[in-house]
Write an enzyme that holds these catalytic residues in place. Structure first.
Site, short mmCIF file in Angstrom:
data_model
loop_
_atom_site.label_atom_id
_atom_site.label_comp_id
_atom_site.label_asym_id
_atom_site.label_seq_id
_atom_site.Cartn_x
_atom_site.Cartn_y
_atom_site.Cartn_z
N ASP A 189 0.46 -1.65 -0.10
CA ASP A 189 -0.40 0.08 -0.03
C ASP A 189 0.56 1.45 0.13
O ASP A 189 0.70 2.28 -1.16
CB ASP A 189 -0.98 0.08 1.26
CG ASP A 189 -1.88 -0.83 0.63
OD1 ASP A 189 -1.55 -2.20 0.04
OD2 ASP A 189 -3.52 -0.88 1.66
N LYS A 190 1.85 1.68 0.97
CA LYS A 190 2.51 3.00 1.34
C LYS A 190 3.63 2.73 0.42
O LYS A 190 3.93 3.69 0.34
CB LYS A 190 2.25 2.97 2.21
CG LYS A 190 0.99 3.51 3.60
CD LYS A 190 -0.26 3.73 2.65
CE LYS A 190 -0.95 3.41 2.87
NZ LYS A 190 -1.26 2.17 3.03
N GLU A 196 -6.98 3.38 8.64
CA GLU A 196 -7.91 2.74 7.24
C GLU A 196 -9.74 1.41 8.24
O GLU A 196 -8.93 1.40 9.83
CB GLU A 196 -7.32 1.66 6.26
CG GLU A 196 -6.94 2.34 5.16
CD GLU A 196 -5.57 1.26 4.10
OE1 GLU A 196 -5.49 1.41 3.32
OE2 GLU A 196 -6.40 -0.11 4.75
N SER A 201 -9.22 0.86 3.35
CA SER A 201 -9.25 0.47 2.58
C SER A 201 -9.10 -0.25 1.66
O SER A 201 -10.61 0.91 0.57
CB SER A 201 -9.32 -1.45 3.22
OG SER A 201 -8.47 -2.54 2.17
#
Length: 554
Positions: free
Chosen positions: A120-121, A443, A469
């Site tokens: 994700d990041k 999230e 999310s």
């Protein structure tokens, strides 16, 4: 060569001596030195296999005459960090990742970079550094996880999150949940579905900073290893041609990526990451730009979690190139003249590309939805904007009006949902979860999945100044800005206040008069910070609004 700063001339004899301490030969030192920033670790399924891709990239670099030098960065697994204190560090890790790559590439002046993220990041963080450094570079991700199979149906991580709600509502027993838990995530890769990781890896490809196939070739496939070797070769070609990331990541390239975002129904987190990445390239992407692109780009691929199809199926249907080719064929605004890391323009890359399976990627004349997957709503509750993944919202919930059920933490909201305290028609409000208030804009996959699992997905909405999310589905509006912690209107909502949500018309309203809101504002006090030391506390002091990508102030 840039690396001459650390290796050429009599004054650099000590430096060369240190290289030789690691076994590098004079021949290797003389060649272009290519940094490989990777995030291999043993805590993220999307990263457990990245060591294999590092080796493949090294092979590609050596084939093309360079010397590869690998180094690692951190990575947070959002799924494992979900619904506890760890989630406060997830978004905040993006800045650390970007800074760490910048530090390594400035302290050791590589001639070029290959970046190997996955989840994700990590992907946006590495791309931010790539644009900040602006030396020849290629992204190659770890690729998506395959879907699992359980009782004849495709399952994935979000299936397990929803299973928790199903157990609480009596639709599943604990033994059934254990079976699902064992089946949902069958192996390495970014969690199966158009969640944030796969969204960003597809958009890296759409911008032109990654090779075709980056977003969709499965993590477990030999094609992923071949792609990594080609990335190593490609970066050497870019070095020879002196093509840099900012030559590729232009305003027109970001518009292409936003069109793909809308066509695929990507994660709402792209609304945080794409502007942050664009900012590193000197490109301004106001939040309203997402609405402008969404209005004129049809949703042509319906992917998990909002639809039935997997990333593997998208890949088989032609992947991101087929989506771009179809948008261009159908008259949507695709800029074909932009440069890519192939060393060719997007138009050249798309020659002869088409859809292999029209049941998965539809034509623009027969879309799943006439508008793109993401919408930005505004109103007195969110003057600076709120984001929703409209392609994952049930038709019944595109317009919704109901009483607010107000919670000042995700934990309190989750307990109320699983405790059966939420009724059909309610609007769950979770606040003090923004970039500052969270801190780190956690999230909300646990409460949103619990709503779906409890059978309330077509009757209950959820609003938050936190984020969602990519696995979230339903009428879930996040990034409400300004956030509660800085005095935003979401912090003034009382239990039972009526909230009106109108996604088609991009409006969100709190049905409370201006005078009453002003009275409440005078009585409002900012809550005490829940983390007062360490990185998260520093981050909270420096971070900007979710409406501007939650970047740090200079």
């Amino acid at each position: 060569m840039r690396s001459d700063l650390m290796k050429k001339g009599i004054e650099r004899a000590p430096h060369r001596s240190l290289f030789k301490a690691m076994g590098y030969t004079d021949e290797e030192i003389a060649r272009p030195i290519i940094g490989i920033a990777h995030a291999h670790n043993e805590i993220i399924p999307g990263h457990i296999h990245l060591d294999r891709l590092v080796d493949a990239v090294k092979a590609g670099i050596r084939i093309a005459g360079g010397t590869p030098v690998a180094f690692g960065t951190i990575g947070v697994c959002d799924g494992i960090a979900m619904n506890h204190k760890g989630m406060k560090y997830s978004l905040a890790s993006r800045e650390v990742i970007a800074d760490s790559v910048e530090i390594m590439a400035q302290a050791h002046p590589f001639d070029a970079l290959v970046l190997i993220p996955s989840c994700d990041k990590i992907t946006p963080g590495m791309i931010m550094a790539m644009l900040r450094l602006n030396i020849p570079a290629v992204v190659v991700s770890g690729g998506p996880m395959l879907t699992g199979r359980h009782k004849g149906r495709d399952v994935h991580l979000v299936s397990v999150f929803e299973g928790v709600g199903q157990v609480k509502s009596g639709q599943m027993n604990e033994a059934g949940l254990a079976e699902l838990e064992n089946s949902a995530c069958p192996g390495c890769g970014s969690c199966a579905g158009m969640f944030t990781a796969n969204s960003m890896n597809c958009l890296a490809e759409a911008i032109g900073l990654a090779l075709p196939g980056n977003g969709t070739v499965p993590a477990v496939s030999a094609a992923r290893v071949r792609l990594a070797k080609h990335a190593g070769m490609a970066v050497m070609d870019l070095l020879g041609k002196d093509i840099k990331p900012r030559d590729i990541a232009t305003r027109e390239a970001f518009e292409n990526a936003m069109a793909v975002d809308m066509a695929l129904g990507c994660s709402t987190n792209t609304v945080l990451h794409v502007p942050a990445i664009a900012g590193e390239a000197g490109v301004d992407l106001p939040l309203e730009t997402f609405n402008e692109v969404s209005r004129k780009t049809p949703h042509i691929a319906s992917l998990i979690p909002g639809g039935p199809h997997s990333l593997q199926e998208l890949d088989e249907a032609g992947g991101v190139p087929a989506v771009l080719a179809e948008l261009a064929r159908g008259g949507c605004e695709v800029n074909l003249g932009v440069m890519t890391v192939t060393g060719r323009t997007l138009g050249e890359n798309l020659q002869g590309v088409g859809i292999s399976d029209p049941g998965i990627i539809r034509s623009v004349d027969n879309p799943y939805h006439k508008e793109g997957g993401i919408a930005i709503l505004k109103g007195n509750l969110a003057p600076d904007g709120a984001v929703v993944k409209q392609s994952a919202v049930a038709v019944e919930m595109m317009r919704h009006r109901g009483p607010a059920r107000v919670y000042n933490s995700e934990e309190d909201a989750q307990a109320a949902i699983l405790g059966g305290e939420i009724n059909k028609g309610d609007v769950v409000v979770i606040r003090y979860c923004g970039p500052k208030g969270g801190p780190g804009m956690p999230e909300m996959l646990s409460p949103t999945s619990a709503i779906i699992g409890m059978g309330l997905g077509k009757s209950v909405a959820l609003l938050t100044d936190g984020r969602f999310s990519g696995g979230t589905k339903g009428a879930c509006l996040g990034h409400i800005s300004p956030e509660a912690a800085v005095g935003g209107a979401i912090g003034l909502v009382n239990e039972g206040d009526v909230i009106d949500i109108d996604i088609p018309n991009r409006k969100i309203s709190l049905e409370v008069g201006d005078d009453e809101l002003e009275r409440r504002r005078k009585d409002w006090q900012a809550p005490a910070a829940n983390i007062t030391s360490g990185y998260a506390a520093r981050y909270a002091r420096m971070v900007t609004s979710g409406a501007t990508g939650a970047v740090l102030r200079d």
